[in-house]
Design an enzyme around this catalytic site. Structure first.
Site, PDB file in Angstrom:
ATOM      1  CG  ASP A  98      -2.044   0.946   1.197  1.00 52.96           C
ATOM      2  OD1 ASP A  98      -1.870   2.059   0.650  1.00 52.96           O
ATOM      3  OD2 ASP A  98      -3.127   0.617   1.710  1.00 52.96           O
ATOM      4  CG  HIS A 100      -3.396   5.006  -0.437  1.00 52.33           C
ATOM      5  ND1 HIS A 100      -3.438   3.725  -0.916  1.00 52.33           N
ATOM      6  CD2 HIS A 100      -4.054   5.781  -1.330  1.00 52.33           C
ATOM      7  CE1 HIS A 100      -4.124   3.721  -2.054  1.00 52.33           C
ATOM      8  NE2 HIS A 100      -4.510   4.952  -2.341  1.00 52.33           N
ATOM      9  CB  SER A 151      -4.189  -2.332   3.328  1.00 50.76           C
ATOM     10  OG  SER A 151      -3.593  -1.936   2.131  1.00 50.76           O
TER      11      SER A 151
END
Ligand code: B1M
Length: 213
Positions: A98, A100, A151
């Site tokens: 991930d 982000h 996630s």
């Protein structure tokens, strides 16, 4: 457009042209976190909606992310800080797979402004790297962030790996794909220590305060 609409539109359009002048205006009316959680997050929610509808491409969302990051950095010096000695040390990471990191970095700013020592491991952090960092840093807690549905599952795996490495410090988790129920039933079930779900960065601070008291 009103000031609030303009602030959201910088994020939606992914532009910084005029942004800082308007942030200065907003600071006369609002606290920095009210600006982030209000108009800027409204803009991000709209970006998410447009992206979901295929009306924005990844490159455009990246521009939006840049505008959001620039806003948060600009507002950071205006945020309240507490001049206390270090309350606790916390490792922060976005989980494996991930990328982000805006939410995680906001959590870092808020925690470090409130007396926490933060070790930010960045994005796409595999469990092995967390375990290594744990051994080196001896933190009081571990904070995991992740926005993708996969996630959430990665957090379960991460909790298992941490447990297998003999780690049981509290874990704080956050990110859009998680819920309190998932945290308790799925992540918590795989871990011996406390696992707490934070719905936003301020809630993360409240929970960190509970853990460290
Ligand atoms: Co992506 N992305 N993205 N993206 N992106 C989402 C998450 C998505 C919901 C958009 C959508 O389709 N509507 C969707 C996920 C779908 C899903 O799995 N359910 C998605 C997708 C699909 C993808 C890609 C797969 C797209 C692609 O390549 N086709 C790809 C994934 C790459 C990867 O990770 N392997 C991708 C890529 C990107 C960009 C790189 C373009 C960019 C990220 C840039 C960056 O972060 N540096 C991006 C962005 C910006 C988004 C949206 C639009 C905004 C996320 C954001 O920054 N929000 C997002 C849609 C949305 O959320 N509306 C979306 C602002 C931020 C402050 O909020 O991170 O939620 P947030 O953090 C909150 C809370 O969650 C909480 O506190 C914060 C607020 O106070 N929190 C914590 C978070 N972590 C915490 C940890 C804590 C405590 C609280 O303690 C440790």
């Amino acid at each position: 457009l009103t000031l609030e609409e303009r602030l959201a539109s910088y994020i939606i359009e992914g532009t910084k042209e005029g942004l800082f002048v308007d942030l200065d205006q907003a600071l006369k009316k609002y606290q920095p976190l009210e600006i982030i959680n209000g108009p800027l997050m409204d803009g991000m929610a709209e970006v998410g909606r447009l992206f979901n509808n295929n009306e924005l491409i990844v490159a455009e969302v990246l521009q939006s992310a840049e505008a959001m990051k620039a806003s948060v950095s600009y507002l950071e010096p205006h945020m309240e800080t507490t001049e206390s000695s270090v309350k606790a040390k916390i490792i922060l990471a976005t989980v494996k797979g991930d990328v982000h990191d805006i939410g995680k970095n906001l959590v870092e700013i808020i925690l470090s402004n409130n007396g926490y020592k933060i070790v930010n491991l960045g994005i796409k952090v595999p469990p092995e790297q967390l375990i290594e960092a744990y051994k080196k840093e001896k933190p009081d807690a571990i904070g995991l962030s992740g926005l993708l549905v996969k996630s959430a599952q990665q957090m379960v795996v991460t909790a298992q790996d941490l447990k297998n490495a003999g780690i049981d410090v509290p874990i704080l988790v956050g990110g859009a794909a998680l819920s309190r129920k998932f945290t308790k039933n799925k992540i918590g079930a795989e871990y011996d220590g406390l696992v707490l779900y934070a719905k936003d960065a301020m809630n993360g601070l409240d929970l960190a305060n509970q853990i460290s008291n």
